[in-house]
Design a protein around this motif. Structure first.
Motif, short mmCIF file in Angstrom:
data_model
loop_
_atom_site.label_atom_id
_atom_site.label_comp_id
_atom_site.label_asym_id
_atom_site.label_seq_id
_atom_site.Cartn_x
_atom_site.Cartn_y
_atom_site.Cartn_z
N SER A 261 0.86 -1.19 0.00
CA SER A 261 0.00 0.00 0.00
C SER A 261 0.90 1.24 0.00
O SER A 261 2.12 1.12 -0.06
CB SER A 261 -0.94 -0.01 1.20
OG SER A 261 -0.21 0.14 2.39
N LYS A 262 0.29 2.41 0.10
CA LYS A 262 1.09 3.65 0.05
C LYS A 262 2.05 3.77 1.21
O LYS A 262 3.19 4.18 1.03
CB LYS A 262 0.15 4.86 0.04
CG LYS A 262 -0.65 5.00 -1.22
CD LYS A 262 -1.55 6.20 -1.15
CE LYS A 262 -2.41 6.29 -2.40
NZ LYS A 262 -3.34 7.42 -2.34
N SER A 263 1.60 3.41 2.41
CA SER A 263 2.44 3.65 3.58
C SER A 263 3.14 2.40 4.12
O SER A 263 4.17 2.51 4.76
CB SER A 263 1.60 4.27 4.71
OG SER A 263 0.57 3.38 5.08
N CYS A 264 2.56 1.23 3.89
CA CYS A 264 3.20 0.04 4.46
C CYS A 264 3.04 -1.17 3.54
O CYS A 264 2.27 -1.15 2.59
CB CYS A 264 2.64 -0.27 5.85
SG CYS A 264 0.97 -0.87 5.87
N THR A 265 3.79 -2.21 3.86
CA THR A 265 3.79 -3.45 3.10
C THR A 265 3.44 -4.59 4.03
O THR A 265 3.99 -4.69 5.13
CB THR A 265 5.17 -3.70 2.47
OG1 THR A 265 5.49 -2.61 1.62
CG2 THR A 265 5.19 -4.98 1.67
#
Length: 148
Positions: free
Chosen positions: A57-61
């Motif tokens: 995702s944009k902020s985390c994996t």
């Protein structure tokens, strides 16, 4: 004959002492080279298994690892699947997980990182409970218990 045995024993001990003195400085590099041999690998019970899928995702994996059922001599009837969140993780993690990639969600997980509280809602009958839910150096990790 007795003197020969004594001399052979002392000679053998002396050779072993010399060998240890010679090898001692190189033990670190020797152990590193042995650890890189193809048959040397860490047990998946310690590492969490191989990464099977990543949800980015944009902020985390989110790393979904392969289920682990291994035992000493044969596979066990119970195991786990490990999930790892990396990056900038929100205070509350709410995800639906399909760990076996059959197109159906297997469980829902809700993690409150501030209170270290994890709630698991199993959908599949193979999913049992949360074994471990903990902060890590890279983010957050949980292990969810499974039955074959």
């Amino acid at each position: 004959m007795k003197k020969v045995k004594i001399i052979a024993g002392i000679s053998w001990a002396f050779l072993c002492l010399i060998l240890i003195i010679i090898l001692f400085p190189g033990l670190n590099s020797f152990s590193l080279s042995v650890s890189k041999l193809p048959f040397m690998k860490l047990n998946p019970r310690y590492t969490g298994g191989e990464i099977a899928n990543q949800v980015i995702s944009k902020s985390c994996t989110l790393d979904i690892r392969k289920p682990v059922f291994n035992g000493f001599l044969k596979e066990r009837n119970s195991g786990f699947v490990q999930l790892d969140w990396h990056g900038t993780i929100p205070d509350i993690i709410k995800d639906s997980i399909d760990y076996d990639y059959d197109g159906k969600k297997d469980f829902y997980v809700l993690i409150d990182r501030k209170n270290s509280k994890t709630v698991l809602e199993p959908i599949d009958r193979k999913v049992k409970d949360v074994l471990i839910s903990t902060p890590t150096s890279y983010g957050w990790a949980i292990r969810v218990g499974l039955i074959k």
